[in-house]
Design a protein around this motif. Structure first.
Motif, short mmCIF file in Angstrom:
data_model
loop_
_atom_site.label_atom_id
_atom_site.label_comp_id
_atom_site.label_asym_id
_atom_site.label_seq_id
_atom_site.Cartn_x
_atom_site.Cartn_y
_atom_site.Cartn_z
N GLN A 52 6.37 4.93 6.57
CA GLN A 52 5.21 5.21 5.75
C GLN A 52 4.52 3.90 5.34
OE1 GLN A 52 3.94 8.41 4.73
NE2 GLN A 52 2.24 7.00 4.40
N VAL A 53 3.20 3.86 5.52
CA VAL A 53 2.38 2.74 5.06
C VAL A 53 1.62 3.20 3.83
CG1 VAL A 53 0.48 1.17 5.62
CG2 VAL A 53 2.14 1.80 7.39
N TYR A 54 1.67 2.38 2.78
CA TYR A 54 0.98 2.70 1.53
C TYR A 54 -0.27 1.85 1.37
CZ TYR A 54 5.16 5.28 0.19
OH TYR A 54 6.20 6.19 0.16
N GLU A 55 -1.26 2.44 0.72
CA GLU A 55 -2.48 1.72 0.35
C GLU A 55 -2.50 1.57 -1.16
OE1 GLU A 55 -7.34 1.83 0.98
OE2 GLU A 55 -6.16 3.66 1.27
N TYR A 56 -2.60 0.34 -1.62
CA TYR A 56 -2.66 0.03 -3.05
C TYR A 56 -4.09 -0.37 -3.38
CZ TYR A 56 2.38 -0.33 -2.27
OH TYR A 56 3.68 -0.06 -1.92
N THR A 57 -4.62 0.21 -4.45
CA THR A 57 -6.02 -0.06 -4.82
C THR A 57 -6.12 -0.34 -6.31
OG1 THR A 57 -6.76 1.48 -3.09
CG2 THR A 57 -8.37 0.84 -4.74
N LEU A 64 -15.79 -3.29 -8.94
CA LEU A 64 -15.34 -4.07 -7.78
C LEU A 64 -13.91 -3.66 -7.46
CD1 LEU A 64 -15.89 -6.42 -5.76
CD2 LEU A 64 -14.84 -7.94 -7.46
N LYS A 65 -13.70 -3.22 -6.22
CA LYS A 65 -12.41 -2.61 -5.86
C LYS A 65 -11.76 -3.37 -4.71
CE LYS A 65 -12.56 1.51 -3.93
NZ LYS A 65 -12.72 2.97 -3.79
N VAL A 66 -10.44 -3.51 -4.79
CA VAL A 66 -9.67 -4.18 -3.74
C VAL A 66 -8.59 -3.24 -3.24
CG1 VAL A 66 -8.02 -6.03 -3.25
CG2 VAL A 66 -10.11 -6.53 -4.52
N SER A 67 -8.42 -3.19 -1.92
CA SER A 67 -7.44 -2.32 -1.28
C SER A 67 -6.53 -3.17 -0.40
CB SER A 67 -8.16 -1.26 -0.45
OG SER A 67 -7.30 -0.63 0.46
N HIS A 76 -7.16 -4.90 3.02
CA HIS A 76 -7.83 -3.84 3.78
C HIS A 76 -9.28 -3.66 3.34
CE1 HIS A 76 -8.09 -0.13 6.10
NE2 HIS A 76 -8.44 0.55 5.02
N GLY A 77 -9.60 -3.99 2.10
CA GLY A 77 -10.97 -3.80 1.65
C GLY A 77 -11.30 -4.57 0.39
N ILE A 78 -12.52 -5.12 0.35
CA ILE A 78 -13.14 -5.61 -0.89
C ILE A 78 -14.46 -4.86 -0.99
CG2 ILE A 78 -14.10 -7.56 -2.16
CD1 ILE A 78 -12.26 -9.42 -0.60
N TYR A 79 -14.51 -3.90 -1.92
CA TYR A 79 -15.65 -2.98 -2.00
C TYR A 79 -16.54 -3.38 -3.17
CZ TYR A 79 -12.60 -0.15 0.98
OH TYR A 79 -11.78 0.28 1.99
N SER A 93 -12.03 -4.08 8.63
CA SER A 93 -10.78 -3.34 8.52
C SER A 93 -10.72 -2.29 9.62
CB SER A 93 -10.68 -2.66 7.14
OG SER A 93 -11.73 -1.71 6.98
N PHE A 94 -9.55 -1.65 9.73
CA PHE A 94 -9.36 -0.57 10.70
C PHE A 94 -9.00 0.72 9.96
CE2 PHE A 94 -8.12 -4.25 13.47
CZ PHE A 94 -9.13 -4.11 14.41
N LYS A 95 -9.23 1.85 10.63
CA LYS A 95 -8.92 3.15 10.04
C LYS A 95 -7.42 3.45 10.08
CE LYS A 95 -13.34 5.45 11.00
NZ LYS A 95 -13.99 6.58 11.71
N HIS A 96 -6.73 2.87 11.05
CA HIS A 96 -5.32 3.18 11.25
C HIS A 96 -4.51 1.90 11.36
CE1 HIS A 96 -6.61 7.30 11.98
NE2 HIS A 96 -7.45 6.84 12.88
N THR A 97 -3.31 1.91 10.81
CA THR A 97 -2.46 0.73 10.81
C THR A 97 -2.20 0.21 12.22
OG1 THR A 97 -1.36 1.51 8.79
CG2 THR A 97 -0.24 -0.20 10.06
#
Length: 382
Positions: A52-57, A64-67, A76-79, A93-97
């Motif tokens: 399992q891969v987790y996304e922390y946000t 301002l959001k970081v993933s 994965h993201g700076i929104y 970034s990519f949609k899938h690990t």
């Protein structure tokens, strides 16, 4: 995921981390508050190699959001907090690990933590206090970005919470010498912190039980605008010189003054720098700049005049690798769309590459029992 669910996941993750490290081995600098917050969440992202891969946000008061992904400790993201029709994620970034590791994405290290040492180590060999070491190689007989078992290769244990009052994602992993091939068993902690003045701070800490080397970085690719390329964006650098490199991109030890297309001291579109580079074999920049942080630690600034977005890079280290995305193509399925040549630019603060073999470049040593933190700060303006 409901709030109660991600809080439970964060607390469970924290308990696992404490068990792995031992409470007695954590000091105040390493402790993280994993209590319930209104600006963080933990979600299941997907699975990679059966795990399992987790996304922390986390998010600041301005939106301002970081993933970050647990696999590879990947940014994965700076929104940026603008309208839904804007391309809000300013990094690639990519949609899938699995796309971060497949044949198209593997060599790009998109958003990944790279370490224990970024860039190349000649022949995978170096000395610490006159003692010779040899580590695994993964590129033409040299060691690139920590080698085949570096920071980007593992699943980090993480949690959301706060750090010094700011929303934060904390990742931890113990790197065993028998796995990495580098001397020392290293306890690594990386924090992604978002402040209310719109700074994204990356704090990369390590402690070792044997003398080793340590100089990680983040391999993030930026595109601040709505266009498919970075041609009209502006990059300035506090870099009067760059390193001379051999054909394997290993430093010779010599420095070259930055003039012409390599002179980023004045604001002008990246196209003005890239057009002359198209005539070279490289076709763009994969350049090791020698930077001189100003009194505020600023080494670089990337801006997009059309969207009025900018990222200012702060680092106390003396190197910045600039890669202009010339190898991107339509076979690379980024989350924002198919890849394009010069579709984004990687800016990687670090010590000058191969410092372990060039004492005049600085110091990347980490002594037994010592704890060091390497910091990168992205000031986001929008």
């Amino acid at each position: 995921m409901k709030k109660g669910s991600w809080v439970k996941a964060a607390l469970t993750s924290a308990a696992v981390c404490l068990g792995a490290f031992g409470i007695g081995q954590l000091n105040n600098e390493q402790t993280v508050d994993a209590a319930s917050t209104d600006n963080g969440q933990v979600q299941k992202f997907d699975k990679y190699k059966g795990h399992q891969v987790y996304e922390y946000t986390v998010e600041n008061k301005n939106g301002l959001k970081v993933s970050v992904l647990s696999q590879g400790g990947t940014l994965h993201g700076i929104y940026v907090p603008k309208g839904p029709k804007d391309k809000r994620n300013i990094i690639m970034s990519f949609k899938h690990t699995k796309q971060y590791y497949d044949k198209n994405g593997k060599s790009l290290y998109v958003g990944q933590q790279v370490g224990p040492v970024g860039n190349r180590i000649k022949d995978g060999k170096f000395k610490i206090d006159d003692k010779k070491y040899s580590v695994p190689t993964n590129e033409k007989g040299n060691t690139l970005h920590g080698g085949p078992n570096g920071y980007n290769s593992v699943r980090w244990k993480g949690e959301t919470g706060t750090y010094k009052g700011n929303p934060a994602i904390t990742l931890r992993h113990t790197f065993k010498s028998k796995y990495t091939g580098f001397p020392g068993n290293v306890k690594a902690t990386t924090r992604y912190v978002v402040t209310d003045d719109d700074k994204v701070q990356v704090l990369m800490n390590a402690k070792t039980d044997k003398d080793t080397i340590f100089d990680p970085t983040i391999h993030a690719y930026f595109n601040l605008g709505q266009e498919k390329t970075i041609n009209n964006q502006v990059l300035t650098l506090n870099a009067p010189q760059r390193l001379d490199l051999n054909k394997e991109k290993i430093p010779t030890g010599k420095f070259i003054n930055n003039i012409g297309k390599y002179d980023f001291s004045k604001e002008k579109p990246l196209k003005k720098h890239l057009d002359p580079m198209k005539k070279t074999k490289e076709g763009g920049f994969d350049t090791m700049f020698s930077v001189e942080p100003d009194k505020n630690g600023q080494i670089a600034k990337l801006s997009d005049p059309k969207t009025d977005r900018a990222v200012t890079f702060h680092s106390k280290r003396n190197g910045l690798v600039v890669f202009s995305g010339q190898s991107f193509n339509k076979k690379i399925p980024f989350e924002s769309g198919k890849g394009h040549k010069y579709g984004a630019i990687a800016l990687e603060p670090q010590m000058l590459p191969d410092t372990a073999n060039h004492p005049s470049f600085g110091d990347v040593s980490l002594k037994a029992g010592q704890s060091k933190t390497k910091t990168i700060t992205y000031q986001i303006d929008y």
